[in-house]
Design an enzyme around this catalytic site. Sequence first.
Site, PDB file in Angstrom:
ATOM      1  N   ASP A  26       0.826  -1.217   0.000  1.00 30.45           N
ATOM      2  CA  ASP A  26       0.000   0.000   0.000  1.00 30.45           C
ATOM      3  C   ASP A  26       0.858   1.263   0.000  1.00 30.45           C
ATOM      4  OD1 ASP A  26      -2.404   1.394   0.126  1.00 30.45           O
ATOM      5  OD2 ASP A  26      -3.205   0.149   1.741  1.00 30.45           O
ATOM      6  N   ASP A  67     -10.899   1.593  -3.154  1.00 25.97           N
ATOM      7  CA  ASP A  67     -11.432   1.162  -1.856  1.00 25.97           C
ATOM      8  C   ASP A  67     -12.950   1.112  -1.902  1.00 25.97           C
ATOM      9  OD1 ASP A  67      -9.016   0.811  -0.669  1.00 25.97           O
ATOM     10  OD2 ASP A  67      -9.068   2.623   0.548  1.00 25.97           O
TER      11      ASP A  67
HETATM   12  C1  GLA Z   1      -5.800   1.554   2.375  1.00 22.60           C
HETATM   13  C2  GLA Z   1      -6.191   0.432   1.431  1.00 22.60           C
HETATM   14  C3  GLA Z   1      -7.253  -0.414   2.087  1.00 22.60           C
HETATM   15  C4  GLA Z   1      -6.738  -0.951   3.407  1.00 22.60           C
HETATM   16  C5  GLA Z   1      -6.266   0.184   4.285  1.00 22.60           C
HETATM   17  C6  GLA Z   1      -5.575  -0.339   5.527  1.00 22.60           C
HETATM   18  O1  GLA Z   1      -6.834   2.445   2.551  1.00 22.60           O
HETATM   19  O2  GLA Z   1      -6.623   0.950   0.210  1.00 22.60           O
HETATM   20  O3  GLA Z   1      -7.643  -1.477   1.236  1.00 22.60           O
HETATM   21  O4  GLA Z   1      -5.694  -1.849   3.156  1.00 22.60           O
HETATM   22  O5  GLA Z   1      -5.351   1.037   3.614  1.00 22.60           O
HETATM   23  O6  GLA Z   1      -5.179   0.685   6.368  1.00 22.60           O
END
Ligand code: GLA
Length: 743
Positions: A482, A552
């Site tokens: 990420d 997301d």
């Molecule tokens: C980001 C990612 C999510 C999740 C969060 C965890 O927002 O896009 O899918 O993994 O971090 O903190």
Amino acid sequence: MTATNETRRKVFLGLLGGAAGLAFGGGAAARVAVDEASKVFRLDGGAATYAFGVNAGGQVQTLYWGAALAASDQLPAAVLTEGNSSNEMPVSVSPYEFAGFGGGLTTEPALKVRFPDGVRDLDLRYVGHQDKGDRLILQLKDVQRAVHVALTYAMDEATGILARSAVVENRTGSWIQVDQMAAACLNLPYSDDYQLSFLSGRWAGEFTLQTRAITPGAFVLESRKGVTSHQVNPWIAISRAATGEEAGPVWFGALGWSGNWRISVEMDAMGGVHASAGYNPFDFNYRLKHGESLASPVLHAGFSNEGFGGASRIFHRYQREKILPHAPAPRLRPVLYNSWEATFFDVTEAGQLALAEKAAGIGVERFVVDDGWFGARNSDKQGLGDWVVSRKKFPNGLGPLVKRVNELGMQFGLWVEPEMVNPDSDLYRAHPDWVINFPGRQRSQARNQLVLNLARKDVCEHLLKVLDGLVASHNIAYLKWDHNRAWSEPGWPEAAPDEQQRLYVVYVDKLYQLLAELRRRHPKLEIESCASGGGRVDLGIMRLTEQVWTSDNTDPYDRLVIQDGYSHAYAPAAMMAWVTDSPNFVNKRETSLEYRFLSAMQGGLGIGANLNHWKDEDFSKARRLIGEYKLIRATVQLGNLYRLVSPRNGSPRSATLSVSQDRKQAVLFAFLHSSMMRSAQQTIQLRGLDADTVYALRAIAGAAAPGTVARASGAYWMGHGLKVILEGDFQAAAFVLQAAAHT
Ligand code: GLA
């Protein structure tokens, strides 16, 4: 060549099968023809021809880019375009392949440099070329000073997609400063009906297709965020007004770069259209000592006369065969479970074990623990950077969970965000100097975190050690990697002041090297690129990551629009999509489990729901649909995608069709989003089938209209079509057509 660029080349040579990632490991390169007398260079591949030439003054100009020409066609030699007055110098209205800022250029340069004596004039002329078989290298040099540029052209024979990049080398005996550098400039002849398409968005709303007329002046798409960005993606398509989904010309390009980038599309005073793509010149400078060089990112550009559908199908193929890890045969995406939306930071061994048992029961193949498993990470306020398993949450480490997950027949995966740190972390307390910063200035936080400076050797060494140890000590098959914030205060205090802005290039190079080295040490490891959803989806990172997280936003309807936009540029082979809970956490929309599945089954399928809340009937439905998915996933992920009915602009319906490469299987997904006005049932004409093959129809979910035949020829399904029964809001159906016999 700088150490950085040298290493970049080596990484690509070693892992990706060619210098600067341009030479292709598998498959043939396109035909290259060079007419030494007229200095016309021509590349033919797929259904496209690209040609450029050197004019009498030694300037390199585009001659043609479009539908394939006959092999016997002769292209006239390059000549400068004349302006209509002394206000338009020929260099500014001519289609340069790679113009230096100088010699009267008033349009966008591909390269702009400054010399120690204050001179900022760079006039690049052809000095030679090398035909390397799989690529053509064109050598340019400034008319006076020893600034050398090598342009690389590598065309893929199957798709006609051209990978272009440039390397500038300083042999002047002193330093030069590169203020601006593109990978390439693409040129189209005058037309008054060009349309520019691009993908824009924001967190939870990525990949919205935008289209606008190309008019006089310049239109700039860019990221200044240090990362690819949700806001605009580095992909463009230029079409004509009459171009549609399945017919008409589309010229397209995508820049493989995961840092600050810019694409400028400009119409000059005489109507010529130029698109240049490369490093974002905003806050950019890269000083080269004598003997050093700088390589640009790679611009991948293609042409299709078969509309946006044709363009994306060849681009998907190119990505499968040339870009994605394990190309030309990228691995199928396993069905994944991810606990993020189920537990958020509330991760425990018992909780994860319970979810794993349930996930295995419905056919999940890879179990992933998301954020919250390490350090003091109980919220987004602390712990980031401390990649040590939390003993409070996992008293015996990750071992027992991994063991059980493996016993259940699933692979184990973990979320990481290696490039970031919470100030409230052991790492930051020990190394406050490891973040990008300007001394004495504020360190702006976003999501309570700061960006580690990957340009620093010690930071990279630390990350490699930690990640390598993590993967080696547990049986980790997959990392979700990420990157959750845009950059701020982009300082690199340890570097000399006039070298600090190298950060924009070195950081991304080091990121690629880190990923490549981790993959080299763990050949079975797979990686997903995530950046708060789809903030880092580009052809640079996608060489090193099997899959990407597009958003997301897991609402199945919003996701259809996001997936539609994504698919214009990027391959379903890499696109992950999850089935999560209803109402959705982003927009509170309620949808049926079946609708959620059919939306997510169009890419790599994941389950992100809280399985503890599921009823028996949910488990049996999920088990059945995951079973169905496994029968069609090769077609969905690796087949040809036809966007039959677009979900964009509030369309009440949408439909996609995926056809396997051998055309023996096709999968139709049809959606009714709104039953407004009780619109008539729709008959959907399929595409891409073999007209002479008989296909048997089988419903995966939903139903066709009464009386629909069970078997018919491809000609029938494409001509007569299939009437799908959908009633009510947010309804979905899916069908498989399986080749049964020849007519
Ligand atoms: C980001 C990612 C999510 C999740 C969060 C965890 O927002 O896009 O899918 O993994 O971090 O903190």
